[in-house]
Design a protein around this motif. Structure first.
Motif, mmCIF file in Angstrom:
data_model
loop_
_atom_site.group_PDB
_atom_site.id
_atom_site.type_symbol
_atom_site.label_atom_id
_atom_site.label_comp_id
_atom_site.label_asym_id
_atom_site.label_seq_id
_atom_site.Cartn_x
_atom_site.Cartn_y
_atom_site.Cartn_z
ATOM 1 N N PHE A 123 3.331 5.866 -2.806
ATOM 2 C CA PHE A 123 4.537 6.624 -3.143
ATOM 3 C C PHE A 123 4.737 6.728 -4.655
ATOM 4 C CE2 PHE A 123 6.198 5.673 1.266
ATOM 5 C CZ PHE A 123 6.215 6.998 1.676
ATOM 6 N N VAL A 124 4.471 5.663 -5.386
ATOM 7 C CA VAL A 124 4.583 5.722 -6.851
ATOM 8 C C VAL A 124 3.587 6.741 -7.408
ATOM 9 C CG1 VAL A 124 4.153 4.448 -8.994
ATOM 10 C CG2 VAL A 124 5.590 3.440 -7.224
ATOM 11 N N LEU A 125 2.356 6.698 -6.929
ATOM 12 C CA LEU A 125 1.344 7.644 -7.407
ATOM 13 C C LEU A 125 1.717 9.089 -7.073
ATOM 14 C CD1 LEU A 125 -1.932 5.667 -6.563
ATOM 15 C CD2 LEU A 125 -0.864 5.998 -8.824
ATOM 16 N N VAL A 126 2.250 9.318 -5.881
ATOM 17 C CA VAL A 126 2.681 10.663 -5.496
ATOM 18 C C VAL A 126 3.852 11.112 -6.366
ATOM 19 C CG1 VAL A 126 3.774 11.994 -3.632
ATOM 20 C CG2 VAL A 126 1.788 10.551 -3.142
ATOM 21 N N GLY A 127 4.791 10.208 -6.630
ATOM 22 C CA GLY A 127 5.923 10.543 -7.493
ATOM 23 C C GLY A 127 5.481 10.926 -8.891
ATOM 24 N N ILE A 128 4.524 10.211 -9.431
ATOM 25 C CA ILE A 128 3.990 10.527 -10.757
ATOM 26 C C ILE A 128 3.224 11.847 -10.719
ATOM 27 C CG2 ILE A 128 2.319 9.819 -12.523
ATOM 28 C CD1 ILE A 128 3.126 6.881 -11.820
ATOM 29 N N ALA A 129 2.386 12.019 -9.695
ATOM 30 C CA ALA A 129 1.582 13.239 -9.573
ATOM 31 C C ALA A 129 2.450 14.486 -9.504
ATOM 32 C CB ALA A 129 0.678 13.150 -8.340
ATOM 33 N N GLY A 130 3.639 14.357 -8.937
ATOM 34 C CA GLY A 130 4.547 15.493 -8.838
ATOM 35 C C GLY A 130 5.015 16.026 -10.183
ATOM 36 N N PHE A 131 4.846 15.244 -11.244
ATOM 37 C CA PHE A 131 5.222 15.678 -12.589
ATOM 38 C C PHE A 131 4.023 16.141 -13.416
ATOM 39 C CE2 PHE A 131 8.727 12.653 -11.632
ATOM 40 C CZ PHE A 131 9.794 13.527 -11.792
ATOM 41 N N GLY B 148 0.817 -1.213 0.000
ATOM 42 C CA GLY B 148 0.000 0.000 0.000
ATOM 43 C C GLY B 148 0.846 1.256 0.000
ATOM 44 N N PHE B 149 1.849 1.306 0.873
ATOM 45 C CA PHE B 149 2.748 2.460 0.889
ATOM 46 C C PHE B 149 3.484 2.584 -0.440
ATOM 47 C CE2 PHE B 149 2.379 2.628 5.557
ATOM 48 C CZ PHE B 149 2.322 3.993 5.734
ATOM 49 N N GLY B 150 3.944 1.463 -0.987
ATOM 50 C CA GLY B 150 4.650 1.495 -2.262
ATOM 51 C C GLY B 150 3.799 2.076 -3.372
ATOM 52 N N ILE B 151 2.560 1.643 -3.465
ATOM 53 C CA ILE B 151 1.659 2.148 -4.503
ATOM 54 C C ILE B 151 1.410 3.645 -4.318
ATOM 55 C CG2 ILE B 151 -0.724 2.058 -5.339
ATOM 56 C CD1 ILE B 151 -0.588 -1.016 -4.786
ATOM 57 N N TYR C 278 11.289 -4.673 7.148
ATOM 58 C CA TYR C 278 12.434 -3.752 7.154
ATOM 59 C C TYR C 278 12.130 -2.483 6.368
ATOM 60 C CZ TYR C 278 15.480 -7.400 9.104
ATOM 61 O OH TYR C 278 16.064 -8.344 9.896
ATOM 62 N N TYR C 279 11.434 -2.608 5.249
ATOM 63 C CA TYR C 279 11.053 -1.445 4.452
ATOM 64 C C TYR C 279 10.230 -0.479 5.306
ATOM 65 C CZ TYR C 279 8.253 1.310 1.146
ATOM 66 O OH TYR C 279 7.612 2.333 0.483
ATOM 67 N N LEU C 280 9.258 -1.005 6.019
ATOM 68 C CA LEU C 280 8.410 -0.155 6.835
ATOM 69 C C LEU C 280 9.179 0.473 7.999
ATOM 70 C CD1 LEU C 280 5.224 -2.411 6.875
ATOM 71 C CD2 LEU C 280 5.456 -0.182 5.735
ATOM 72 N N GLY D 178 8.558 4.113 -3.684
ATOM 73 C CA GLY D 178 7.397 3.317 -4.031
ATOM 74 C C GLY D 178 7.756 1.995 -4.669
ATOM 75 N N ILE D 179 8.690 2.033 -5.599
ATOM 76 C CA ILE D 179 9.123 0.803 -6.271
ATOM 77 C C ILE D 179 9.727 -0.166 -5.260
ATOM 78 C CG2 ILE D 179 10.789 -0.121 -7.935
ATOM 79 C CD1 ILE D 179 10.253 2.511 -9.580
ATOM 80 N N VAL D 180 10.522 0.359 -4.348
ATOM 81 C CA VAL D 180 11.112 -0.506 -3.313
ATOM 82 C C VAL D 180 10.010 -1.116 -2.451
ATOM 83 C CG1 VAL D 180 12.586 -0.539 -1.250
ATOM 84 C CG2 VAL D 180 13.342 0.660 -3.300
ATOM 85 N N GLY D 181 8.993 -0.343 -2.104
ATOM 86 C CA GLY D 181 7.881 -0.872 -1.305
ATOM 87 C C GLY D 181 7.123 -1.969 -2.016
ATOM 88 N N ILE D 182 6.904 -1.793 -3.314
ATOM 89 C CA ILE D 182 6.194 -2.812 -4.102
ATOM 90 C C ILE D 182 7.025 -4.091 -4.176
ATOM 91 C CG2 ILE D 182 5.399 -3.370 -6.436
ATOM 92 C CD1 ILE D 182 4.568 -0.330 -6.618
ATOM 93 N N ILE D 183 8.322 -3.942 -4.361
ATOM 94 C CA ILE D 183 9.205 -5.117 -4.389
ATOM 95 C C ILE D 183 9.253 -5.764 -3.000
ATOM 96 C CG2 ILE D 183 11.607 -5.865 -4.649
ATOM 97 C CD1 ILE D 183 11.844 -3.639 -6.837
#
Length: 159
Positions: A28-36, A23-26, A89-91, A74-79
């Motif tokens: 973060f990816v959406l926020v990263g995309i939205a920033g552009f 959930g966090f990974g997704i 550990y990611y969290l 985000g990518i790291v969270g999804i992986i």
């Protein structure tokens, strides 16, 4: 399942803390995309530094570097969601990084100095604090079962 939180061969993001990491990974990816995306992000986007005039949702200061970090996180969270130990550990460590970023932001917000390479404002700082506490807390406590042997309490008959 093993005690270390791994679900080898059981599927992707099966345990609660793996789902939280996903959930966090997704997000973060959406926020990263939205920033552009113009309109979601207002102002002029710069590469890095406090001179970026861009604000995500008109509130949070962002830059190209800031957006790329969100995408990477985000990518790291999804992986990480594919492995019980890695997701935990990611969290936890992701939360620690965000708490460190909160402290960094409290120090450099509004200061023009070479160490201020991330555009941050007060809403960013408090969001980072909240993310740090929530991520680390979820990593430490979500999916942990209650202890089965509590001192001073008789063992259950099912053993």
């Amino acid at each position: 399942m093993t005690d270390d939180g791994n679900d080898r061969g059981r599927g992707y993001a099966r345990r609660d803390h793996q789902k939280v990491a996903l959930g966090f990974g997704i997000v973060f990816v959406l926020v990263g995309i939205a920033g552009f995306v113009p309109g979601i992000t207002t102002g002029t986007l710069s590469l890095a530094g406090p001179m970026s005039g861009a604000k995500l949702l008109g509130i949070f200061e962002v830059s190209v570097l800031h957006n790329l970090v969100h995408l990477l996180y985000g990518i790291v969270g999804i992986i990480a969601a594919g492995n019980g130990t890695f997701s935990r550990y990611y969290l936890i460590w992701g939360g620690v990084v965000y708490l460190l970023l909160w402290i960094y932001g409290l120090i450099v917000t509004g200061v023009r100095t070479p160490v201020n390479f991330v555009p941050l404002n007060d809403p960013d700082n408090w969001l980072h604090f909240g993310l740090g506490v929530i991520m680390a807390g979820m990593g430490l406590f979500v999916g942990r079962s209650a202890p089965t042997d509590i001192p001073g309490r008789p063992r259950s008959a099912s053993r």
